[in-house]
Motif scaffolding. Structure first.
Motif, short mmCIF file in Angstrom:
data_model
loop_
_atom_site.label_atom_id
_atom_site.label_comp_id
_atom_site.label_asym_id
_atom_site.label_seq_id
_atom_site.Cartn_x
_atom_site.Cartn_y
_atom_site.Cartn_z
N ALA A 39 1.01 -1.08 -0.20
CA ALA A 39 -0.01 -0.06 0.02
C ALA A 39 0.91 1.21 0.16
CB ALA A 39 -1.03 0.12 1.17
N ALA A 40 0.30 2.17 -0.45
CA ALA A 40 1.10 3.70 -0.33
C ALA A 40 1.26 3.92 1.16
CB ALA A 40 0.31 4.75 -1.26
N GLY A 41 2.12 4.96 1.32
CA GLY A 41 1.99 5.64 2.63
C GLY A 41 0.86 6.57 3.03
N ARG A 42 0.95 7.01 4.05
CA ARG A 42 -0.05 8.16 4.31
C ARG A 42 -0.28 9.27 3.39
NH1 ARG A 42 0.21 12.80 5.95
NH2 ARG A 42 2.48 12.61 6.57
N ALA A 43 0.87 9.78 2.75
CA ALA A 43 0.74 10.75 1.88
C ALA A 43 0.88 10.51 0.48
CB ALA A 43 1.55 12.04 2.22
N ASN A 44 1.26 9.23 0.33
CA ASN A 44 1.72 8.60 -1.25
C ASN A 44 2.57 9.81 -1.64
OD1 ASN A 44 1.83 7.02 -3.23
ND2 ASN A 44 0.14 7.82 -4.31
N ALA A 45 3.81 10.01 -0.77
CA ALA A 45 4.80 11.02 -1.12
C ALA A 45 6.08 10.59 -0.55
CB ALA A 45 4.32 12.36 -0.67
N LEU A 46 7.30 11.31 -1.10
CA LEU A 46 8.38 11.22 -0.39
C LEU A 46 8.52 11.61 0.94
CD1 LEU A 46 11.38 10.78 -1.29
CD2 LEU A 46 11.40 13.04 -1.16
N VAL A 47 7.71 12.25 1.72
CA VAL A 47 7.69 12.42 3.07
C VAL A 47 7.14 11.21 3.69
CG1 VAL A 47 7.68 15.18 2.79
CG2 VAL A 47 5.45 13.75 2.80
N ASP A 48 6.77 10.44 3.30
CA ASP A 48 6.25 9.14 4.19
C ASP A 48 7.54 8.23 4.47
OD1 ASP A 48 3.53 9.34 3.88
OD2 ASP A 48 3.58 8.30 1.83
N VAL A 49 8.75 8.73 4.05
CA VAL A 49 9.94 8.34 4.56
C VAL A 49 10.40 9.12 5.81
CG1 VAL A 49 12.40 8.09 4.19
CG2 VAL A 49 10.84 7.28 2.50
N ALA A 50 10.15 8.38 6.98
CA ALA A 50 10.12 9.16 8.36
C ALA A 50 11.58 10.32 8.40
CB ALA A 50 9.99 8.33 9.63
N GLY A 51 11.31 11.33 8.75
CA GLY A 51 12.68 12.20 8.90
C GLY A 51 12.99 13.10 7.53
N LEU A 52 12.17 12.78 6.46
CA LEU A 52 12.58 13.81 5.23
C LEU A 52 11.42 14.91 5.38
CD1 LEU A 52 13.33 11.20 2.37
CD2 LEU A 52 14.95 12.39 3.80
#
Length: 361
Positions: free
Chosen positions: A29-42
């Protein structure tokens, strides 16, 4: 087969990564935002200038406080880059503190200086006697003159503005930041982003600035090639464009210089060499979504990033991350084109192919 049906069959092993050992793409599944910021810390920030001869901008990807491991793969024949040699695994620096993606061709590299100044003020950088030196790799697209003036380009102030706008919630796509003046095979290009959470919990995400000389359309029709790699339902709102719309499409004459740039990232712990491999595999995703890619007039450059918040993957896990990196990059390309705002000489995809979105031609 329609674009929607391509998306709905994306769970098959032939079209998508296999997931964790024993897993399937359908379980992803996609992350919460379906975006790069789903990688924690970015964090991601965009800044742009439009008007008075400008049609350009800058996008910054900020690392967590401890920095991030990075690699790079440059495959276009006309790149504009900064600090890429530091990312060679043989070289000293292990962590970078931001990556800058910007318009302005080689002029636009000065935007990284504004980001560097902001990081230095925050005491974030490679420690040296008396302070720090922020490590800020960068890559550029060619968008010169698209607002009317050749030298209306990003500078240090615009880089600083992108830094100031950076947020862990930034998930915008389209004609923002470095994608403000982008084109994609005659269509409006822009910034796109996407993410996936693998069945065993790792996150892989991408952010791309699509400014391609090549076409983002499937050679057998007019649907977006990158949608083939969508997660189930992600592009389910799209249809195969009508044949008459595809036949009528004549790309506007655009500059012969372009370039697609971006980042692909994970929350796992990777080495510099593994980040370089992740960037290299993401180029497969670029080439699936843009045809031709890596041309003499493109400077296609991708950075691979690891925030190292999670463990180092084993061989099978790394294989899954690499496969996901290619697909997530293709998806990000499609999102960039779908979200871009049309303008004179670079119409939006759904303006040219309204039937793809269910509209009437």
């Amino acid at each position: 087969m329609t674009a929607a049906s391509h998306a709905q069959t994306a769970g098959t092993p032939a079209g998508t990564p296999a997931g964790a050992p024993g897993g399937t793409a359908a379980a992803m599944a996609a992350g919460r935002a379906n975006a790069l910021v789903d990688v924690a810390g970015l964090r991601v920030g965009h800044a742009e200038r439009v008007g008075d001869g400008y049609l350009t901008g800058t996008t910054v990807v900020l690392a967590p406080p401890e920095g991030m491991v990075a690699g790079v793969d440059v495959r276009g024949a006309a790149p504009g880059t900064r600090e890429t040699e530091l990312l060679d695994p043989r070289n000293l620096v292990e962590r970078v503190h931001a990556v800058v993606l910007t318009g302005g061709s080689a002029y636009g590299l000065s935007a990284a200086c504004g980001v560097m100044d902001r990081l230095a003020d925050a005491d974030a950088g490679f420690p040296v006697e008396g302070g720090v030196v922020p490590i800020v790799p960068a890559a550029v697209i060619y968008d010169l003159g698209r607002g009317g003036r050749l030298r209306a380009v990003p500078d240090g102030a615009l880089g600083a503005a992108a830094y100031d706008a950076a947020s862990a919630a930034e998930a915008r796509s389209g004609s923002v930041g470095a994608g403000t003046g982008a084109v994609a095979g005659g269509l409006a290009g822009g910034v796109g982003t996407a993410s996936v959470v693998l069945p065993w919990g790792a996150t892989v995400a991408a952010l791309v600035v699509v400014n391609a000389a090549g076409s983002v359309l499937d050679p057998g029709g007019a649907f977006l090639s990158g949608t083939r790699y969508g997660l189930p339902g992600e592009f389910g709102h799209l249809r195969e464009p009508l044949a008459e719309e595809a036949a009528a499409w004549r790309p506007p004459v655009v500059t012969s210089f372009n370039t697609t740039i971006g980042v692909v990232a994970t929350d796992l712990t990777l080495t510099k060499a593994q980040c370089g491999k992740l960037a290299g595999v993401a180029h497969d995703g670029l080439a699936r979504a843009i045809r031709p890619a890596h041309t003499m007039v493109d400077g296609d450059t991708i950075f691979g990033l690891a925030t190292c918040g999670g463990p180092a993957p084993g061989p099978d896990g790394l294989q899954d991350v690499l496969a996901a990196g290619a697909d997530v990059f293709s998806r990000a390309v499609a999102h960039a084109v779908l979200a871009a705002t049309g303008r004179d000489g670079a119409p939006a995809y759904l303006d040219v192919f309204p039937s793809a979105g269910g509209g009437v031609a």
